[in-house]
Write an enzyme that holds these catalytic residues in place. Structure first.
Site: not given
Ligand code: FPP
Length: 258
Positions: A38, A86
């Site tokens: 996250d 998401n």
């Molecule tokens: C959460 O941060 C992250 C995600 C929803 C996506 C996870 C993806 C990756 C780590 C990169 C790609 C992965 C692969 C397997 C290639 P958020 O966007 O919810 O952050 P926030 O809470 O600060 O908005």
């Protein structure tokens, strides 16, 4: 899993002052470590960048986490990449993530080959764009015989949907006469989850400080130790991984007993 001590020592050279490899007991390692990655968006926003840049940076952290897990001899690594909720994000961000999953997987396949890592996906892949699905299938096919670490990536995953799906599969088996009501045991449910065949996580790490499970592995986390760090996912690294394991090893696990 086997670990190469020389490689592990070299990997953990240059220790910061508050943590080193000697702070953990390699004979009491968690078998399955799971991650809620996250804070990518906030990491980017804090730098005045577009949220999507945070996901790109998050890939680097995930690669390091895969390597760290292999070096430490973890049996199963799992990570929450995209939830069933998401899809509600802006279309541009969803498209970027789908594209990132596919391109990253192609790029990282040599690492999986080199480190004997078997890939697995948790979630309903049917809803993903065809090119992403095809690349995932290629990853599955090319790594299916590997018996080093298992890397399970949760994509279009939601725990409630997973449990409802298991219930549906059981109901179908019952109505087909393959299963009786008495056969509906904990094992019968577990064997119909996406994680069938994997041990439950021993340790769940969540970054960016939020104290919630976000519909992730609700069944499987029943007795899992939880470690939350305030670091945003792109800042997570091998040292924070050691801190999480040190915290895990300081806990007394009783599984409901005394
Ligand atoms: C959460 O941060 C992250 C995600 C929803 C996506 C996870 C993806 C990756 C780590 C990169 C790609 C992965 C692969 C397997 C290639 P958020 O966007 O919810 O952050 P926030 O809470 O600060 O908005």
């Amino acid at each position: 899993m086997q670990r190469d001590m020389a490689k592990l020592r070299a990997y953990y050279a240059d220790a910061p002052s508050d943590i080193s490899l000697d702070d953990i007991d390699l004979s009491r390692m968690p078998s399955h470590v799971s991650f809620i990655m996250d804070g990518n968006g906030r990491w980017a926003q804090a730098r005045g960048l577009d949220r999507t840049r945070g996901h790109v940076a998050g890939v680097d952290s995930l690669r390091e986490t895969v390597t760290t897990s292999v070096r430490l001899g973890i049996d199963v690594l799992s990570a929450y990449a995209f939830s069933t909720e998401n899809w509600r994000r802006p279309q541009r961000e969803v498209n970027l993530l789908m594209h990132l999953f596919a391109t990253t997987l192609v790029k990282e396949l040599p690492l999986f080959h080199q480190e004997n890592v078997r890939l697995k996906f948790l979630g309903d892949l049917d809803a993903l764009p065809k090119d992403t699905r095809d690349v995932f299938q290629r990853g599955l096919d090319e790594t299916s015989s590997y018996d080093g670490m298992t890397f399970a990536l949760a994509v279009n995953y939601g725990s409630r949907a997973e449990i409802a799906r298991a219930a549906r599969l059981i109901a179908q088996d019952v109505s087909a006469g393959k299963l009786s009501a008495e056969d509906v045991t904990v094992d019968a449910v577990a064997s119909r989850l996406y994680t069938a065949g994997l041990p439950d996580p021993d340790l769940l790490v969540r970054t960016s400080g939020e104290l919630r499970l976000s519909n992730y592995l609700l069944w499987q986390l029943a007795y899992t130790e939880i470690y939350v760090t305030d670091l945003y996912w792109p800042d997570f690294n091998r040292w924070e991984y050691l801190r999480a394991i040190r915290a895990f090893q300081g806990r007394g696990r009783r599984y409901g007993g005394v």
